[in-house]
Design a protein around this motif. Sequence first.
Motif, PDB file in Angstrom:
ATOM      1  N   TYR A  19       0.820  -1.207  -0.028  1.00  0.00           N
ATOM      2  CA  TYR A  19       0.241  -0.731   0.038  1.00  0.00           C
ATOM      3  C   TYR A  19       0.981   1.126   0.225  1.00  0.00           C
ATOM      4  N   SER A  20       2.031   1.392   0.303  1.00  0.00           N
ATOM      5  CA  SER A  20       3.047   2.286   0.705  1.00  0.00           C
ATOM      6  C   SER A  20       3.382   2.806  -0.860  1.00  0.00           C
ATOM      7  N   PHE A  21       3.825   1.762  -1.046  1.00  0.00           N
ATOM      8  CA  PHE A  21       4.013   1.844  -3.395  1.00  0.00           C
ATOM      9  C   PHE A  21       3.117   2.350  -3.744  1.00  0.00           C
ATOM     10  N   MET A  22       1.752   2.673  -3.415  1.00  0.00           N
ATOM     11  CA  MET A  22       0.259   3.007  -3.898  1.00  0.00           C
ATOM     12  C   MET A  22       0.491   4.248  -3.073  1.00  0.00           C
ATOM     13  N   GLY A  23       1.546   4.930  -2.256  1.00  0.00           N
ATOM     14  CA  GLY A  23       0.897   6.219  -1.607  1.00  0.00           C
ATOM     15  C   GLY A  23       0.301   6.433  -0.909  1.00  0.00           C
ATOM     16  N   PRO A  30      -6.867   1.887   3.071  1.00  0.00           N
ATOM     17  CA  PRO A  30      -7.274   1.290   1.645  1.00  0.00           C
ATOM     18  C   PRO A  30      -8.498   0.756   1.393  1.00  0.00           C
ATOM     19  N   ASP A  31      -9.434   1.455   0.194  1.00  0.00           N
ATOM     20  CA  ASP A  31     -10.695   1.179   0.348  1.00  0.00           C
ATOM     21  C   ASP A  31     -10.874  -0.144   0.205  1.00  0.00           C
ATOM     22  N   ALA A  32     -11.932  -0.846   0.259  1.00  0.00           N
ATOM     23  CA  ALA A  32     -12.284  -2.430   0.015  1.00  0.00           C
ATOM     24  C   ALA A  32     -12.024  -3.143  -0.934  1.00  0.00           C
ATOM     25  N   GLU A  33     -11.937  -2.622  -2.374  1.00  0.00           N
ATOM     26  CA  GLU A  33     -11.664  -2.668  -3.479  1.00  0.00           C
ATOM     27  C   GLU A  33     -10.530  -2.776  -3.488  1.00  0.00           C
ATOM     28  N   THR A  34      -9.919  -2.026  -3.397  1.00  0.00           N
ATOM     29  CA  THR A  34      -8.229  -2.273  -3.753  1.00  0.00           C
ATOM     30  C   THR A  34      -7.334  -2.705  -1.823  1.00  0.00           C
ATOM     31  N   VAL A  35      -8.285  -2.788  -1.425  1.00  0.00           N
ATOM     32  CA  VAL A  35      -7.019  -4.249  -0.854  1.00  0.00           C
ATOM     33  C   VAL A  35      -7.500  -6.088  -1.157  1.00  0.00           C
ATOM     34  N   SER A  36      -8.967  -5.911  -1.989  1.00  0.00           N
ATOM     35  CA  SER A  36      -9.242  -6.574  -2.704  1.00  0.00           C
ATOM     36  C   SER A  36      -8.868  -7.219  -3.597  1.00  0.00           C
ATOM     37  N   THR A  37      -8.223  -5.893  -4.336  1.00  0.00           N
ATOM     38  CA  THR A  37      -7.795  -6.561  -6.082  1.00  0.00           C
ATOM     39  C   THR A  37      -6.067  -6.993  -4.920  1.00  0.00           C
ATOM     40  N   THR A  38      -5.570  -6.019  -4.673  1.00  0.00           N
ATOM     41  CA  THR A  38      -4.248  -6.161  -4.261  1.00  0.00           C
ATOM     42  C   THR A  38      -3.442  -7.284  -4.168  1.00  0.00           C
ATOM     43  N   ARG A  39      -4.726  -8.165  -2.990  1.00  0.00           N
ATOM     44  CA  ARG A  39      -4.394  -9.799  -2.665  1.00  0.00           C
ATOM     45  C   ARG A  39      -5.073 -10.501  -3.637  1.00  0.00           C
ATOM     46  N   ASP A 127       2.084  -3.832 -10.917  1.00  0.00           N
ATOM     47  CA  ASP A 127       2.860  -2.977 -10.833  1.00  0.00           C
ATOM     48  C   ASP A 127       3.679  -2.997  -9.339  1.00  0.00           C
ATOM     49  N   CYS A 128       2.782  -2.799  -8.487  1.00  0.00           N
ATOM     50  CA  CYS A 128       2.832  -1.745  -6.721  1.00  0.00           C
ATOM     51  C   CYS A 128       3.686  -3.548  -6.746  1.00  0.00           C
ATOM     52  N   VAL A 129       2.500  -4.815  -6.620  1.00  0.00           N
ATOM     53  CA  VAL A 129       2.767  -5.530  -5.970  1.00  0.00           C
ATOM     54  C   VAL A 129       4.065  -6.567  -6.753  1.00  0.00           C
ATOM     55  N   GLY A 130       4.525  -5.737  -7.999  1.00  0.00           N
ATOM     56  CA  GLY A 130       6.009  -6.259  -7.719  1.00  0.00           C
ATOM     57  C   GLY A 130       6.307  -5.753  -7.627  1.00  0.00           C
ATOM     58  N   SER A 131       6.859  -4.569  -6.881  1.00  0.00           N
ATOM     59  CA  SER A 131       7.116  -3.726  -6.840  1.00  0.00           C
ATOM     60  C   SER A 131       8.198  -4.763  -4.739  1.00  0.00           C
ATOM     61  N   GLN A 132       7.242  -4.607  -3.974  1.00  0.00           N
ATOM     62  CA  GLN A 132       6.914  -5.372  -2.888  1.00  0.00           C
ATOM     63  C   GLN A 132       8.207  -6.578  -3.460  1.00  0.00           C
ATOM     64  N   ILE A 133       7.846  -7.472  -4.203  1.00  0.00           N
ATOM     65  CA  ILE A 133       8.116  -8.489  -4.147  1.00  0.00           C
ATOM     66  C   ILE A 133       9.928  -8.736  -4.733  1.00  0.00           C
ATOM     67  N   ARG A 228      12.197   4.636  -0.015  1.00  0.00           N
ATOM     68  CA  ARG A 228      11.976   4.088   1.030  1.00  0.00           C
ATOM     69  C   ARG A 228      11.381   5.657   1.808  1.00  0.00           C
ATOM     70  N   ARG A 229      12.353   6.399   1.894  1.00  0.00           N
ATOM     71  CA  ARG A 229      11.553   8.330   2.343  1.00  0.00           C
ATOM     72  C   ARG A 229       9.983   8.077   2.670  1.00  0.00           C
ATOM     73  N   HIS A 230       9.615   7.769   1.723  1.00  0.00           N
ATOM     74  CA  HIS A 230       7.487   7.836   2.085  1.00  0.00           C
ATOM     75  C   HIS A 230       7.510   5.629   2.387  1.00  0.00           C
ATOM     76  N   ARG A 231       8.369   5.236   3.209  1.00  0.00           N
ATOM     77  CA  ARG A 231       7.829   4.055   3.323  1.00  0.00           C
ATOM     78  C   ARG A 231       7.492   4.110   5.306  1.00  0.00           C
ATOM     79  N   PRO A 232       6.762   3.623   5.534  1.00  0.00           N
ATOM     80  CA  PRO A 232       6.392   3.289   7.209  1.00  0.00           C
ATOM     81  C   PRO A 232       8.149   2.795   7.926  1.00  0.00           C
ATOM     82  N   ALA A 233       8.750   3.373   8.944  1.00  0.00           N
ATOM     83  CA  ALA A 233       9.445   1.872   9.500  1.00  0.00           C
ATOM     84  C   ALA A 233       9.305   1.568   9.988  1.00  0.00           C
TER      85      ALA A 233
END
Length: 233
Positions: A19-23, A30-39, A127-133, A228-233
């Motif tokens: 989600y942090s990669f998504m901003g 995130p809204d329910a659709e975003t959570v569902s689609t991401t999973r 794209d965001c999922v790939g970034s985290q993988i 990394r500046r925008h991701r939670p510690a």
Amino acid sequence: MARQEVQFGNLEIPMREIYSFMGYGADAVPDAETVSTTREMLADASKVLHPCFEYHFFDGRIDLDSNNIIIEGPNGPVSFAAGRIICRQLNSASRFAVFVATAGKEYTAWTDAIGACGDMFRTYVADCVGSQIVESAADYMEKVLQSELDGLGLKRTNRYSPGYCSWHVSCQPDIFSLFPEKNPCGIELTDSCLMIPVKSVSGIIGIGKDVRFLPYSCGICDMKQCFRRHRPA
């Protein structure tokens, strides 16, 4: 050296990091659709992608006068103008691990197929999922590396990659030249120094008895666009 295809079940992939990669900020939900689609996209990726990493050890040194990392490669010294910030963090290293990691050579075909369906939202989530993988694959690589170093009584620094802290991506060919094969882990390097698949990373880790692994500190770097500046510690 080590080269390993990583089983998906061995990767730590926090949803919050995706989600942090998504901003989304640390407190944003995130809204329910975003959570569902991401999973859904993450589950799909786990069936298709084969993350991989490879690293090799080299002797070397840091030249603080020129802010260069100098690696003793198989064909002679290779110098990296990594900049003052990175060189100071690596200064106590006596050896170096040069690495690559990737979300998998299947990534391009996977995202191309998603994009061909015309669903821009799913393409963005993929794209965001790939970034985290790929980040998770590199994190796993560091655990494997540290387990090897533990047996030698050695420590490691953080990993540092071209494109961050003023280290220019134009040095990518020099990094790839240190691997015995042209395309380590199936990663291709274009003339513009872009890695294919794009969800790939390369870089250097310092090794020694006196080095330190530290939490990434944005206070030492003025690169505003660093993820990394925008991701939670």
